[in-house]
Scaffold this motif. Structure first.
Motif, PDB file in Angstrom:
ATOM      1  N   ALA A  45      -3.652   0.219  -2.562  1.00 21.64           N
ATOM      2  CA  ALA A  45      -2.253   0.497  -2.215  1.00 21.64           C
ATOM      3  C   ALA A  45      -1.751  -0.625  -1.314  1.00 21.64           C
ATOM      4  N   ASP A  46      -0.451  -0.903  -1.388  1.00 21.44           N
ATOM      5  CA  ASP A  46       0.151  -1.885  -0.474  1.00 21.44           C
ATOM      6  C   ASP A  46       0.921  -1.130   0.610  1.00 21.44           C
ATOM      7  N   MET A  47       1.035  -1.718   1.791  1.00 15.36           N
ATOM      8  CA  MET A  47       1.555  -0.980   2.963  1.00 15.36           C
ATOM      9  C   MET A  47       2.849  -1.535   3.536  1.00 15.36           C
ATOM     10  N   ALA A  97      11.887  -0.041   0.755  1.00 15.22           N
ATOM     11  CA  ALA A  97      12.737   0.080  -0.428  1.00 15.22           C
ATOM     12  C   ALA A  97      11.977  -0.270  -1.707  1.00 15.22           C
ATOM     13  N   CYS A  98      10.639  -0.416  -1.610  1.00 15.69           N
ATOM     14  CA  CYS A  98       9.868  -0.708  -2.828  1.00 15.69           C
ATOM     15  C   CYS A  98       8.863   0.410  -3.101  1.00 15.69           C
ATOM     16  N   GLY A  99       8.787   1.385  -2.198  1.00 15.32           N
ATOM     17  CA  GLY A  99       7.897   2.523  -2.436  1.00 15.32           C
ATOM     18  C   GLY A  99       6.478   2.339  -1.938  1.00 15.32           C
ATOM     19  N   HIS A 100       6.228   1.283  -1.151  1.00 12.12           N
ATOM     20  CA  HIS A 100       4.843   1.052  -0.686  1.00 12.12           C
ATOM     21  C   HIS A 100       4.392   2.161   0.273  1.00 12.12           C
ATOM     22  N   ASP A 101       5.372   2.800   0.941  1.00  6.75           N
ATOM     23  CA  ASP A 101       5.046   3.964   1.767  1.00  6.75           C
ATOM     24  C   ASP A 101       4.408   5.056   0.904  1.00  6.75           C
ATOM     25  N   ALA A 105       1.202  -6.910   3.287  1.00  2.00           N
ATOM     26  CA  ALA A 105       1.974  -8.073   2.829  1.00  2.00           C
ATOM     27  C   ALA A 105       1.989  -8.322   1.327  1.00  2.00           C
ATOM     28  N   GLU A 106       2.219  -7.273   0.521  1.00  2.00           N
ATOM     29  CA  GLU A 106       2.389  -7.542  -0.921  1.00  2.00           C
ATOM     30  C   GLU A 106       3.651  -8.354  -1.154  1.00  2.00           C
ATOM     31  N   GLU A 107       4.689  -8.099  -0.345  1.00  2.00           N
ATOM     32  CA  GLU A 107       5.985  -8.781  -0.521  1.00  2.00           C
ATOM     33  C   GLU A 107       6.008 -10.122   0.207  1.00  2.00           C
ATOM     34  N   GLY A 108       4.909 -10.595   0.718  1.00  2.00           N
ATOM     35  CA  GLY A 108       4.874 -11.809   1.511  1.00  2.00           C
ATOM     36  C   GLY A 108       4.940 -11.461   2.982  1.00  2.00           C
ATOM     37  N   ALA A 164      -1.435   0.816  -8.591  1.00  3.37           N
ATOM     38  CA  ALA A 164      -0.272   1.481  -9.193  1.00  3.37           C
ATOM     39  C   ALA A 164       0.984   1.166  -8.397  1.00  3.37           C
ATOM     40  N   HIS A 165       2.119   1.227  -9.081  1.00  2.00           N
ATOM     41  CA  HIS A 165       3.417   1.022  -8.438  1.00  2.00           C
ATOM     42  C   HIS A 165       4.398   2.049  -8.969  1.00  2.00           C
ATOM     43  N   GLN A 166       5.243   2.541  -8.087  1.00  2.00           N
ATOM     44  CA  GLN A 166       6.293   3.451  -8.530  1.00  2.00           C
ATOM     45  C   GLN A 166       7.284   2.700  -9.421  1.00  2.00           C
TER      46      GLN A 166
HETATM   47 ZN    ZN Z   1       6.439  -3.207  -4.562  1.00  2.00          ZN
END
Ligand code: ZN
Ligand code: ZN
Length: 402
Positions: free
Chosen positions: A77-79, A102-106, A137-140, A164-166
């Motif tokens: 999972a990304d945080m 706003a990307c659903g990483h929560d 830091a998936e988004e950088g 997985a990603h929403q």
């Molecule tokens: Zn994302």
């Protein structure tokens, strides 16, 4: 719908983790509070913790050793959150100005905690080893969290991996994936312009970096439309342009900065785009008598799902949602995802789970009003846990294949 027994009952807890994380979003590599929550919960579940293993200090891995033979399977999972204002009117809206999940990483983080909890409760039925990877830091910012985790060697023993990603393209109950190349490569860039600032009334006494920056934005749009093979897809987007002080009406600034992203599916196209960008920046700056530098920040390669692992995950997902809710995508996405770093080293599958709200307007990822339907969480938790069990039933990879 065939959720794993007990998964639905975990939703209140998972929702509360998700809302707690959503209200306190943190940018890449700064996920201190989120990482502490993850550590606390994994520890409470009786999992071993692996921390402080790479430059990405907020990364956490929960380790579940069953003590029985079997492969090592990693779930990720990304945080991290995004640098934007949360414009939703919900009790769990962001309390950090200018930062928003706003990307659903929560939701990804909370759902993986839910999977860890379920697997921990069912550890007597499992064999092999599970690694729950909570990544910053998936988004950088570059180089992103996945690259640092992979390069640390902490996943060298992992045989198979799932992430997985929403997705807001479908509602809860739908799972989407694609075998082979599934997502684009991603690069970020900054273009720094500098020149001689001057009075707005005397542009001839200096350089007008605002006009220069505008010409660069226009020119970059011709890379995809005029300079690349029309059959080779690519995206070039300038996403921010800063010059001058807000409200300034008579000062032409001495500095300007443009930032954005490039997406491709082919390494040759990827390099060609940057070669053309460099030419355009240098030539337009020369025309305008100022200087410019293009700073490229390669983020991730394109993401390729392993056909065998993907077939197993598709079967596992179909057991949960039914074949008719399993969507096999035929075109790769121009979105990039740093899960690509794992998929380069480890036979992996990355899938999307439908999470669009069932009522009201649907705002996609990175929209200031983005939100998701939490009923999607027990679905992805069931798919991930079932996929993990199927993969734990496979033989470990041979050393020679690593
Ligand atoms: Zn994302
Ligand atoms: Zn995103």
């Amino acid at each position: 719908m065939n959720l794993l027994p007990g998964m639905e009952e975990l939703l209140p807890q998972v929702s509360s983790w998700r809302r707690e994380i959503h209200a306190h979003p943190e940018l890449g590599f700064q996920e201190v509070r989120t990482s502490a929550l993850v550590r606390r919960e994994l520890e409470a579940m009786g999992l071993e913790l692996i921390t402080d293993f790479c430059e990405a200090k907020t990364a956490v891995i929960g380790l579940l050793r069953t003590g029985r033979e079997g492969p090592v399977v990693a779930l990720r999972a990304d945080m991290d959150a995004l640098p934007m204002q949360d414009e939703k009117d919900v009790p769990y809206r962001s309390q950090n100005p200018g930062v928003c999940h706003a990307c659903g990483h929560d939701a990804h983080t909370a759902a993986l905690l839910g999977v860890a909890r379920w697997c921990s409760d069912h550890r007597e039925e499992l064999h092999g080893t599970l690694k729950f990877v909570f990544q910053p830091a998936e988004e950088g910012p570059a180089p992103g969290g996945a690259k640092l985790i992979v390069e640390s060697g902490i996943l060298d023993d992992v045989d198979y991996m799932v992430g997985a990603h929403q997705a807001s393209a479908a509602g809860p109950g739908y799972i989407m994936t694609k075998s082979g190349v599934a997502a684009a490569s991603g690069d970020f860039f900054d273009i720094h312009l500098s020149g001689k600032g001057t009075h707005g009334a005397s542009p001839d006494c200096g350089n007008d970096l605002i006009v220069t920056a505008s010409q660069i934005v226009e020119a970059l749009q011709t890379i995809v439309s005029r300079r690349l093979d029309p059959l080779q897809p690519a995206v070039v987007s300038v996403c921010s342009l800063h010059a001058g002080e807000p409200g300034a009406k008579n000062v032409l600034p001495a500095k300007a900065i443009l930032s954005g992203t490039v997406r491709t599916f082919d390494e040759g196209v990827r390099d060609k785009v940057f070669e053309l960008m460099e030419q355009m920046v240098q030539n337009i700056c020369a025309l305008n008598g100022c200087t410019g530098t293009l700073d490229r920040q390669p983020m991730f390669p394109s993401l390729a799902n392993d056909p065998r692992v993907t077939a197993l995950v598709i079967d596992a997902a179909a057991d949960v949602v039914g074949r008719d809710h399993m969507i096999l995508i035929d075109q790769p996405s121009t979105g990039s995802e740093d899960f690509a770093w794992y998929s380069q080293r480890i036979p992996s599958c990355f899938y999307m789970f439908g999470a669009a709200p069932s009522s009201g307007p649907v705002y996609g990822g990175h929209h200031p009003k983005f939100d998701l339907d939490e009923n999607a969480l027990p679905v992805t938790m069931s798919v991930m846990a079932r996929a993990a069990m199927v993969l734990l039933d496979q033989a470990p990879r041979k050393k020679s294949d690593r």
